[in-house]
Design an enzyme around this catalytic site. Structure first.
Site, PDB file in Angstrom:
ATOM      1  N   HIS A 107     -36.824 -27.256 -27.246  1.00 39.73           N
ATOM      2  CA  HIS A 107     -35.674 -26.423 -26.903  1.00 39.73           C
ATOM      3  C   HIS A 107     -35.764 -25.906 -25.472  1.00 39.73           C
ATOM      4  O   HIS A 107     -34.736 -25.732 -24.803  1.00 39.73           O
ATOM      5  CB  HIS A 107     -35.559 -25.258 -27.880  1.00 39.73           C
ATOM      6  CG  HIS A 107     -34.991 -25.663 -29.203  1.00 39.73           C
ATOM      7  ND1 HIS A 107     -35.142 -24.910 -30.347  1.00 39.73           N
ATOM      8  CD2 HIS A 107     -34.267 -26.754 -29.576  1.00 39.73           C
ATOM      9  CE1 HIS A 107     -34.532 -25.514 -31.354  1.00 39.73           C
ATOM     10  NE2 HIS A 107     -34.011 -26.639 -30.916  1.00 39.73           N
ATOM     11  N   HIS A 139     -29.559 -37.258 -30.521  1.00 37.14           N
ATOM     12  CA  HIS A 139     -30.486 -37.037 -29.401  1.00 37.14           C
ATOM     13  C   HIS A 139     -30.854 -38.345 -28.714  1.00 37.14           C
ATOM     14  O   HIS A 139     -30.856 -38.437 -27.481  1.00 37.14           O
ATOM     15  CB  HIS A 139     -31.756 -36.333 -29.892  1.00 37.14           C
ATOM     16  CG  HIS A 139     -31.581 -34.878 -30.156  1.00 37.14           C
ATOM     17  ND1 HIS A 139     -31.458 -33.943 -29.158  1.00 37.14           N
ATOM     18  CD2 HIS A 139     -31.519 -34.190 -31.318  1.00 37.14           C
ATOM     19  CE1 HIS A 139     -31.333 -32.740 -29.686  1.00 37.14           C
ATOM     20  NE2 HIS A 139     -31.367 -32.858 -30.992  1.00 37.14           N
TER      21      HIS A 139
END
Length: 419
Positions: A254, A389
């Site tokens: 993150h 992703h």
């Protein structure tokens, strides 16, 4: 004999782009898009979930912009599923976390909540489909932004509430960084699709609170769990550290993702004719540098452990595919923005690791989870739920650095990048 292109090189990225799209096409189910297993078949006993359906609608909209055959039809299927399918709550508005009546990924009926996380992805899907010109997408985007405006956006906090009950009467006694991070991505995409830069400014407010505020104050480690008045909860889920959405500790992936999003945000502000706060680019570099230094190989093995504690000791050592993907993208975005060769070297290293360990050359797709030695595992993530992703990781470096992924793929842009 023509040498095989190096991982991360344009020819390799294009080849992997086609492969990921082909793998993802099997995910279509009547209610949206389903969870794929390791061989690319839909897992029958899992629910159709909003976050996966939205993410795959986004992916197929991007693939449509790239000219992939069948991508437009798949994007349209996703738009219809979100607009009028069982995931949408026709009685109260918004979206269920999963098709009502199905047991969710945590083993409970997911009608019990409506989360900011899946709603952010509905906005992202609708925005990308709008840029791709798919029918019904703009109407879906308008509706999704209306739900965000009415139920999730907290003007005083400059961030999103986390979740609600189905009738929007009670909100969760928790605030989360993960859903707000994806709201930044979604808001930038919405502004790109509509020209309404109110969403760009809101993305900036979220980033200022969580990065320039919380992460900077914690030495560029980001506590992700908070009380309703945004006080950090550093011990949250200490007894369930491998939670797929709310893990304990600092999540290196993150930090990489935030770093990239800050760069996109700076570009968005520039294009909107608004001032770019100097801290945006300073913080983007700081997040990336600390994540790379503390995260890569910190347990003696290549790759990024999923989570670290507050002293940077690995907690969950498994390697997630999305972390490798976001690391390559952060290196690309920072190099594209600043032209710094050190991060270009990281880009090559991260891609070599992903190509060697995550890319499944036998069955297609990417192994979502590896053990610390780089072997396929499934303790946190079983199967290969979606390609969001991985597909973005191979797509972005082939386009331009824009506020949104879809915006960087428009025909009027010129492919670029220093890598």
């Amino acid at each position: 004999m023509t040498p095989h292109p190096a991982p991360g090189a344009t020819a390799w990225l294009r080849q992997e782009e086609h492969s990921l799209f082909a793998f993802a096409t099997a995910s279509a189910v009547p209610d949206g898009f389903g969870w794929l297993d390791t061989r690319g078949a839909v897992v029958d006993d899992r629910p159709t979930e909003t976050w996966i359906t939205a993410r795959m609608t986004h992916v197929f909209s991007l693939a449509d912009l790239r000219g992939e055959p069948r991508a437009g039809r798949l994007a349209d299927h996703g738009v219809r599923a979100l607009a009028s399918g069982l995931l949408h709550d026709a009685d109260h508005g918004g979206w269920h976390d999963a098709v009502p009546g199905d047991a969710g990924s945590e083993g409970r009926d997911q009608r019990a909540r409506k989360g900011a996380y899946p709603h952010a992805f509905v906005v992202l899907a609708a925005a990308s489909a709008t840029v791709a010109g798919r029918p019904g997408a703009r109407e879906l985007l308008t509706r999704a932004l209306g739900v965000i405006e009415e139920h999730f956006w907290d003007e005083d906090a400059g961030a999103l509430l986390e979740s609600w009950d189905p009738a929007w009467t009670t909100t969760e006694d928790y605030r989360g960084a993960n859903s707000n991070m994806h709201a930044v991505e979604a808001f930038l995409a919405a502004a790109d699709a509509t020209g309404d830069h109110r969403w760009t400014r809101r993305a900036l407010r979220i980033a200022e609170r969580l990065v320039h505020g919380v992460a900077r104050e914690h030495g560029w480690r980001l506590p992700e769990h908070f009380t309703p008045d945004w006080q950090p909860l550093p011990d949250y889920n200490r007894d369930e550290p491998d939670h797929p959405f709310r893990p304990y500790g600092s999540t290196t992936g993150h930090l990489m993702e935030w770093s990239r999003l800050l760069v996109h945000l700076a570009v968005a502000l520039e294009q909107a004719g608004e001032p770019v706060p100097p801290w945006l680019e300073i913080d983007a570099r700081a997040l990336y540098d600390h994540a790379a230094e503390r995260g890569w190989g910190t347990d003696g093995n290549d790759g990024f452990p999923y989570t670290l504690d507050w002293a940077d000791t690995p907690v969950v050592r498994e390697r997630m595919h999305w972390v490798a993907a976001e690391a390559t993208l952060a290196a690309w975005a920072l190099d594209r923005r600043f032209g710094e060769d050190a991060r270009a070297g990281h880009y090559d290293r991260w891609w070599r690791y992903a190509a060697r360990h995550h890319v499944d050359t036998e069955h297609g797709g990417w192994h979502h989870e590896l053990d610390p030695e780089g072997r396929p595992a499934g303790g946190v993530w079983s199967g290969k739920p979606d390609t969001y992703h991985a597909y973005q990781a191979v797509l972005l470096p082939q386009g331009t650095l824009a506020p949104s992924v879809a915006g960087g793929l428009l025909p009027t842009t010129t492919p670029g990048g220093n890598l």
